[in-house]
Design a protein around this motif. Structure first.
Motif, mmCIF file in Angstrom:
data_model
loop_
_atom_site.group_PDB
_atom_site.id
_atom_site.type_symbol
_atom_site.label_atom_id
_atom_site.label_comp_id
_atom_site.label_asym_id
_atom_site.label_seq_id
_atom_site.Cartn_x
_atom_site.Cartn_y
_atom_site.Cartn_z
ATOM 1 N N TYR A 130 0.818 -1.213 0.000
ATOM 2 C CA TYR A 130 0.000 0.000 0.000
ATOM 3 C C TYR A 130 0.853 1.266 0.000
ATOM 4 N N CYS A 131 2.156 1.110 0.060
ATOM 5 C CA CYS A 131 3.065 2.245 0.190
ATOM 6 C C CYS A 131 2.904 3.248 -0.953
ATOM 7 N N ALA A 132 2.906 2.759 -2.183
ATOM 8 C CA ALA A 132 2.804 3.654 -3.340
ATOM 9 C C ALA A 132 1.477 4.412 -3.329
ATOM 10 N N SER A 133 0.419 3.733 -3.006
ATOM 11 C CA SER A 133 -0.898 4.379 -2.959
ATOM 12 C C SER A 133 -0.936 5.473 -1.889
ATOM 13 N N ILE A 134 -0.389 5.176 -0.724
ATOM 14 C CA ILE A 134 -0.363 6.161 0.364
ATOM 15 C C ILE A 134 0.529 7.338 -0.017
ATOM 16 N N ALA A 135 1.683 7.055 -0.618
ATOM 17 C CA ALA A 135 2.598 8.130 -1.025
ATOM 18 C C ALA A 135 1.965 9.019 -2.090
ATOM 19 N N ARG A 136 1.215 8.439 -3.028
ATOM 20 C CA ARG A 136 0.506 9.253 -4.031
ATOM 21 C C ARG A 136 -0.527 10.149 -3.358
ATOM 22 N N SER A 137 -1.235 9.605 -2.367
ATOM 23 C CA SER A 137 -2.208 10.414 -1.621
ATOM 24 C C SER A 137 -1.521 11.582 -0.925
#
Length: 134
Positions: A91-98
């Protein structure tokens, strides 16, 4: 007659415990504090709705931190969280995009100012989030 009494006694000896167990079980299920299965399902379903997944809880925490402090603090905490809980890595990439999109919003659309906080947490996901807004 003696055989009939003996037979009757044996029958009672076998049937009576079953009757007592069943009547005790039925009595317990009818007390006012016993929760019916449909009520238990409703309670369980509402508890699941209210409970955030670990990744969503982390996302909300980091977004709040970004608003209160700066994107750098949120990105550092994201990196720490990924090291502590490797199960959240997907989920790291999704959270970082957010976080990238939230940084642009925090700086009123100034993508360059938001991009200045970019670092290699989750590859370039934060930068992708920043650029997706503008």
């Amino acid at each position: 007659m003696n055989q009939v009494a003996r037979r009757l006694g044996k029958t009672f000896a076998l049937v009576l415990p079953v009757v007592l167990v069943l009547s005790g079980t039925l009595a317990v299920t009818r007390v006012p504090w016993a929760v019916s299965s449909s009520e238990a399902q409703v309670l369980t379903a509402s508890a699941k709705k209210d409970a955030a997944t670990p990744q969503e809880a982390l996302r909300q925490k980091l977004l709040a931190e970004l608003q209160q402090k700066d994107p750098g603090v949120a990105l550092t905490d994201l990196q720490v969280a990924m090291a502590k809980q490797p199960s959240l890595a997907r989920y790291c990439a999704s959270i970082a995009r957010s976080l990238g999109r939230a940084a642009v919003a925090k700086y009123d659309g100034a993508t360059q100012r938001a991009q200045a906080w970019s670092r290699p947490v989750c590859d370039t996901a934060f930068a992708t989030g920043v650029s997706s807004v503008g």
